[in-house]
Write an enzyme that holds these catalytic residues in place. Structure first.
Site, PDB file in Angstrom:
ATOM      1  N   LYS A 239     -11.824   0.424   5.902  1.00  0.00           N
ATOM      2  CA  LYS A 239     -12.267  -0.320   4.725  1.00  0.00           C
ATOM      3  C   LYS A 239     -13.406  -1.272   5.102  1.00  0.00           C
ATOM      4  CE  LYS A 239      -8.759   2.009   3.093  1.00  0.00           C
ATOM      5  NZ  LYS A 239      -7.407   1.491   3.009  1.00  0.00           N
TER       6      LYS A 239
ATOM      7  N   ASP B 155      -0.748  -7.285   7.203  1.00  0.00           N
ATOM      8  CA  ASP B 155      -1.822  -6.325   6.959  1.00  0.00           C
ATOM      9  C   ASP B 155      -2.986  -7.116   6.367  1.00  0.00           C
ATOM     10  OD1 ASP B 155      -3.602  -4.460   5.887  1.00  0.00           O
ATOM     11  OD2 ASP B 155      -2.016  -3.029   5.380  1.00  0.00           O
TER      12      ASP B 155
ATOM     13  N   TYR C  32       0.856  -1.189   0.000  1.00  0.00           N
ATOM     14  CA  TYR C  32       0.000   0.000   0.000  1.00  0.00           C
ATOM     15  C   TYR C  32       0.898   1.248   0.000  1.00  0.00           C
ATOM     16  CZ  TYR C  32      -3.177   3.536   1.762  1.00  0.00           C
ATOM     17  OH  TYR C  32      -3.886   4.677   1.925  1.00  0.00           O
TER      18      TYR C  32
HETATM   19  C1  LIG Z   1      -6.111   1.918   3.252  1.00  0.00           C
HETATM   20  C2  LIG Z   1      -5.042   0.956   3.602  1.00  0.00           C
HETATM   21  C3  LIG Z   1      -4.117   1.248   4.603  1.00  0.00           C
HETATM   22  C4  LIG Z   1      -4.075   2.579   5.316  1.00  0.00           C
HETATM   23  O1  LIG Z   1      -5.194   2.790   6.096  1.00  0.00           O
HETATM   24  P1  LIG Z   1      -5.774   4.244   6.478  1.00  0.00           P
HETATM   25  O2  LIG Z   1      -6.953   3.923   7.304  1.00  0.00           O
HETATM   26  O3  LIG Z   1      -6.091   4.932   5.188  1.00  0.00           O
HETATM   27  O4  LIG Z   1      -4.691   4.949   7.215  1.00  0.00           O
HETATM   28  C5  LIG Z   1      -3.183   0.289   4.921  1.00  0.00           C
HETATM   29  N1  LIG Z   1      -3.146  -0.904   4.282  1.00  0.00           N
HETATM   30  C6  LIG Z   1      -4.018  -1.213   3.314  1.00  0.00           C
HETATM   31  C7  LIG Z   1      -3.925  -2.540   2.643  1.00  0.00           C
HETATM   32  C8  LIG Z   1      -4.988  -0.296   2.934  1.00  0.00           C
HETATM   33  O5  LIG Z   1      -5.841  -0.614   1.946  1.00  0.00           O
END
Ligand SMILES: *Cc1c(COP(=O)(O)O)cnc(C)c1O
Length: 403
Positions: free
Chosen positions: A219, A194, A120
């Site tokens: 998300k 992640d 990311y």
């Molecule tokens: C969006 C995202 C992030 C970062 O998250 P935020 O809430 O925007 O700080 C980290 N890892 C992945 C895979 C993401 O899609």
């Protein structure tokens, strides 16, 4: 009933972490308060002596945040049997705040960090540009290939962390969590996953040997596009207390109680949403895979995806994130300009369909040569398939790809 019944996901998502205040309110209220008062100095003394764990101030702790943390910890730890009580979570004001805390909680100046090539965009920038300034170096291994990982671990005996995204944002490449953990652990190195794209409903990295899970709760976990937030989850409750708690208080990157409350409500329907997301994702991927204008469809549910077998082993479904390569910037623009139902914008995991161009948006901070090495071509489009009727999503893509 067995002595250690495995709780079910849907029930856990709805009930874990819930509490009722003295009014009997069915839904726990939003504790929209910065501070908490004490009855008298006896109560202060009981707190100071550790005899009560009263709430004091919302930066270190708030009931609305604790409820969300308990629910996420219960979901990520659901398959760990007796070990699941050790799983703890802390909630942050964004996914990036959570990732920063997890990496700072594991690595110190002089340590090395190993990660895959594609990440990311902001995680990439954190590791490449920010942490290096604090003496934490890094190297990249395409797809964290186990043999190459072994070599890098030998070259860098100061490695403290292996950090991965699977599926990776935005290319949808897959990494074998169990295999990576096996290699890393043999060197005494911790593994962070992640899990934003999969969520604990379809992939629980702790079950496969990962030490720490990070999330952008912005998300799927929130799911309705109303909040930016993040979480750190770990199976070692002592590490959470000793290394993450001080970063919650010290960096102070905490979300508002209202954001926690909204996220907790969204999370209750996550199992239901992920089931439909995954059905829609598969149908859209199969449609794109057959379409003559699409050069490549990257979706781990497709048998031709190089990570399909690993994904089938470590995921319970394949989710709703798809990367499609249209071969050129012009062809990508053609689609992005024409879609109507799918909205052109970053973020993902919402109830509605979102589409974006990683090279221009989410991954614009990644230098062009690094983007190329990561497979983020100018023709690559990332699609977050929503919960609309799947024939409407496909009809929108069909009219967008035609002409
Ligand atoms: C969006 C995202 C992030 C970062 O998250 P935020 O809430 O925007 O700080 C980290 N890892 C992945 C895979 C993401 O899609």
């Amino acid at each position: 009933m067995s002595s250690d019944p495995r709780p079910t996901l849907a029930t856990t998502a709805i009930h874990a972490g819930e509490f009722h205040d003295p009014t009997g309110a069915h839904i726990a209220p939003i504790y929209q308060t910065s501070t908490f008062t004490f009855e008298d100095m006896d109560a202060v003394e009981a707190f100071t002596n550790g005899e009560s764990d009263a709430y004091v101030y919302t930066r270190p702790g708030n009931p609305s945040r604790a409820a969300l943390a308990a629910k996420i910890a219960a979901l990520e730890g659901i398959g760990l049997g007796g070990g699941r009580d050790q799983v703890k979570a802390e909630i942050f004001g964004s996914g990036m705040a959570a990732i920063s805390a997890a990496l700072m909680g594991l690595a110190r100046a002089g340590d090395h960090l190993l990660t895959q090539q594609v990440l990311y965009g902001s995680a990439d920038a954190l590791i490449s540009n920010v942490l290096t300034g604090y003496g934490i170096t890094n190297s990249r291994i395409p797809a964290l290939d186990p043999a190459a990982l072994e070599r890098e671990l030998e070259t860098h005996p100061n490695t403290a962390v292996v950090y991965m995204e699977t599926p990776a944002n935005p290319t949808m490449s897959i990494i074998d969590i169990a295999r990576t953990a096996e290699v890393a652990h043999a060197h005494g190195v911790k593994v962070v996953v992640d899990n934003t794209f999969a969520t604990p409903v379809i992939q629980r990295p702790l079950e496969h040997g990962a030490d720490v899970v990070v999330h952008s709760t912005t998300k799927y976990i929130n799911g309705h596009g109303t909040v930016v937030g993040g979480a750190v989850v770990a199976r070692d409750s002592e590490w959470m207390t000793e290394r993450i708690k001080p970063l919650v208080g010290g960096l102070g990157g905490v979300p508002s109680p209202f954001d926690c409350w909204l996220t907790n409500i969204g999370l209750k329907t996550l199992p239901l949403r992920m089931a439909r997301h995954s059905e829609n994702g598969m149908a859209v991927a199969e449609y794109l895979d057959r379409h003559p204008a699409v050069v490549a469809t990257h979706y781990p549910g497709l048998p031709g995806h190089p990570g399909h077998e690993v994904a089938a082993r470590q995921m319970d479904a394949f989710g709703a994130m798809i990367a499609l390569d249209l071969g050129s910037y012009e062809a990508a623009t053609h689609l992005l300009d024409r879609v109507k139902l799918a909205k052109l914008g970053v973020s993902l995991g919402n109830v509605d369909t979102l589409i974006q161009h990683p090279a221009s948006l989410t991954h614009r901070l990644v230098p062009p040569d690094e983007r190329a090495a990561s497979g983020i071509t100018d023709g690559l489009v990332r699609l977050s398939v929503g919960l609309e009727d799947v024939e409407d999503i496909i009809a929108d893509l069909e009219q967008g790809l035609s002409g």
